[in-house]
Enzyme design. Structure first.
Site, mmCIF file in Angstrom:
data_model
loop_
_atom_site.group_PDB
_atom_site.id
_atom_site.type_symbol
_atom_site.label_atom_id
_atom_site.label_comp_id
_atom_site.label_asym_id
_atom_site.label_seq_id
_atom_site.Cartn_x
_atom_site.Cartn_y
_atom_site.Cartn_z
ATOM 1 N N GLU A 179 9.312 124.689 16.127
ATOM 2 C CA GLU A 179 8.809 125.204 14.850
ATOM 3 C C GLU A 179 7.924 126.436 15.007
ATOM 4 O O GLU A 179 6.736 126.417 14.637
ATOM 5 C CB GLU A 179 8.051 124.098 14.091
ATOM 6 C CG GLU A 179 8.900 122.860 13.831
ATOM 7 C CD GLU A 179 8.176 121.795 13.015
ATOM 8 O OE1 GLU A 179 6.970 121.953 12.738
ATOM 9 O OE2 GLU A 179 8.817 120.805 12.647
ATOM 10 N N GLU A 387 13.792 116.455 14.623
ATOM 11 C CA GLU A 387 12.704 115.709 13.982
ATOM 12 C C GLU A 387 13.125 115.335 12.578
ATOM 13 O O GLU A 387 13.654 116.171 11.834
ATOM 14 C CB GLU A 387 11.415 116.531 13.849
ATOM 15 C CG GLU A 387 10.600 116.646 15.094
ATOM 16 C CD GLU A 387 9.305 117.417 14.866
ATOM 17 O OE1 GLU A 387 8.764 117.400 13.735
ATOM 18 O OE2 GLU A 387 8.842 118.042 15.821
HETATM 19 O O1 IFM Z 1 3.745 116.094 13.336
HETATM 20 C C1 IFM Z 1 4.532 117.195 13.015
HETATM 21 C C2 IFM Z 1 5.188 117.750 14.258
HETATM 22 O O2 IFM Z 1 4.250 118.072 15.230
HETATM 23 C C3 IFM Z 1 5.987 118.980 13.933
HETATM 24 N N1 IFM Z 1 6.882 118.747 12.831
HETATM 25 C C4 IFM Z 1 6.368 118.098 11.660
HETATM 26 C C5 IFM Z 1 5.620 116.837 12.036
HETATM 27 C C6 IFM Z 1 5.080 116.133 10.785
HETATM 28 O O3 IFM Z 1 4.221 116.970 10.090
#
Ligand code: IFM
Length: 486
Positions: A179, A387
């Site tokens: 990200e 994720e």
């Molecule tokens: O916890 C975060 C993660 O570190 C990166 N993506 C989003 C998740 C939830 O906010």
């Protein structure tokens, strides 16, 4: 241009009801969110140590000093993963644990932690997936200017070489960045993330240097890693939708898509920055000076897989002139926008949808649409959901259980969306639940629980939630149960 290596084209034919053969089932974490041991083994502060220790930056003054104490408990955590039947584990490396000043030689004690973790995973039959950077820049590099400085990309390439040398013989899948949008725009734009700077032009400069660092690291990884090792980058692509079908709202969506998504997918997957992004932001940066000859060729070095993180869609409009804008974009409150050049865009919460504890609307169709959009825009690109998950207000019952039916429903809906996208032609290679266990949720500290495993921070006891058992069952069957069996 396609960013796919032909030698790893899909090996399997997707079926409508099951997940493809070879589909990877995993869970993800990140170093600063779980490791703790902030000052052990030679580790020095990262920007997140500094930020979390600054009054008022993180809810309740929480820090990652101890977190889930994974640094000391990694063996037990790997055993837990094994019991749950996970096939893969996505973790990140703390840069300042292995290269404390962000330059120069590595610290063997730091590397040893990751060598032992990886060995433990392999011994348990779990595929390690290593992310080089999940937001924790060594503080010394921030002191030297951080990501807005071009030289930080060179430092990152050196660090990638160190990690490839240390783990290249046993880690088969590598991700350069997690990200980068958050690093650039929350870190240097709205300032709700470390290092907490609120400089629109620095945020754009950071984005380019993160892209460049990705490209430089890709070159290093390709040069050092054994043939067949997979490389990737993970983006939190925003599934942007206009609030209405007006031309003004369509323009708001275009702008947010440009500075939220195409600022990365453009150079990485097409070898160019989008013209509309340059036009929207040219009052903030001189792109012709920022982007040097050869940068775009380096950045667009093909990845084997694109990692996609998805939680909720992004609904936008152009407010009437003078109506002011809204910072309700789900990324934390700030007087400064993380959308440089597109500040006059309002963000909305979809109505009629259930929400998670983050107040994010639950919308599995967003994941389906995102996977299909990327497939349409970049045909043949292998994807991995790196994720996906949800925070809810979990608690331990008097019987010692954690029942989280909302999370099970969330996962069920989103996995069904993945299945649908696969059936409709998206080449999705795997799914990583966020997160393996409760952890330090950045600006929200420990107040938000995303884990499939509950962590009692006082005792560091781990309790698999009902969703962990549910997910374990899905992995074992390689299929979703009927909807009424959630
Ligand atoms: O916890 C975060 C993660 O570190 C990166 N993506 C989003 C998740 C939830 O906010």
């Amino acid at each position: 241009m396609t960013a796919v290596r032909p030698d790893i084209a899909p090996q399997w034919a997707p079926e409508a009801t099951d997940f493809p053969t070879g589909f990877v089932w995993g869970a993800a974490t990140a170093a600063y969110q779980i490791e703790g041991a902030a000052a052990e083994g030679g580790r020095t502060p990262s920007i997140w140590d500094t930020f979390s220790h600054t009054a008022g930056k993180v809810r309740n003054g929480d820090t990652g000093d101890i977190a889930a104490d994974h640094y000391h408990r990694y063996r037990d955590d790997v055993q837990l993963m094994k019991q749950l039947g996970l096939k893969a584990y996505r973790f990140s490396v703390s840069w300042s644990r292995v290269q404390p000043t962000g330059r120069g030689p590595a610290v063997e004690r730091g590397l040893d932690f990751y060598r032992k973790l990886v060995d433990e995973l392999l011994e348990a039959g779990i595929t390690p997936v290593a992310t080089l950077y999940h937001w924790d820049l060594p503080q010394e590099l921030e002191d030297a200017g951080g990501w807005p400085q071009r030289v930080t990309a060179d430092r990152f390439a050196d660090y990638a070489a160190i990690m490839a040398g240390a783990l290249g013989d046993r880690v088969g899948m590598w991700t350069t960045f997690n990200e980068p949008w958050c690093s650039a725009f929350l870190g240097y734009g709205s300032g709700v993330h470390a290092p907490g700077r609120t400089e629109a032009s620095s945020a754009l400069r950071a984005a380019h240097h993160l892209n460049l660092a990705h490209g430089r690291a890709m070159e290093v990884l390709r040069g050092q890693l054994p043939a067949g090792t997979q490389t990737s980058v993970t983006l939190n692509l925003h599934q942007v939708r206009p609030l209405t079908d007006s031309a003004a709202d369509a323009d708001a969506a275009r702008r947010i898509d440009a500075v939220g998504n195409r600022v990365f997918t453009g150079p990485m997957l097409r070898g160019e920055y989008p013209e509309d992004l340059i036009a929207d932001t040219s009052h903030l940066v001189d792109w012709s000076k920022l982007v040097h000859d050869g940068d775009l060729a380096a950045i667009s070095r093909p990845v084997d897989v694109l990692g996609i993180n998805y939680y909720t869609p992004t609904l936008v409009s152009t407010p009437a002139e003078g109506a002011g804008d809204s910072r309700n974009d789900g990324h934390g409150a700030s007087d400064y926008s993380p959308w440089p050049g597109s500040e006059h865009v309002a963000f909305h919460l979809a109505e009629g949808k259930q929400r998670t504890a983050m107040n994010w609307a639950i919308d599995p169709n967003g994941l389906y649409n995102l996977l299909m959009d990327v497939t349409r825009d970049h045909p043949g690109l292998p994807l991995m959901v790196t994720e996906n998950g949800a925070a809810f207000d979990d608690y331990v019952s008097p019987e010692g259980r954690v029942e989280d039916p909302e999370r099970i429903a969330y996962l069920h809906g989103h996995l069904a969306a993945v299945q649908r996208a696969v059936a409709d032609g998206a080449d999705v290679r795997g799914y990583f639940l966020w997160s393996l266990m409760d952890n330090f949720e950045w600006g929200y500290g420990y107040s938000k629980r995303f884990g499939a495993v509950y962590v009692d921070y006082a005792s560091q006891r781990r309790i698999p939630k009902a969703s962990a058992h549910w997910y374990s069952d899905v992995i074992r069957r390689h299929a979703l149960p009927p909807a009424d069996h959630s």
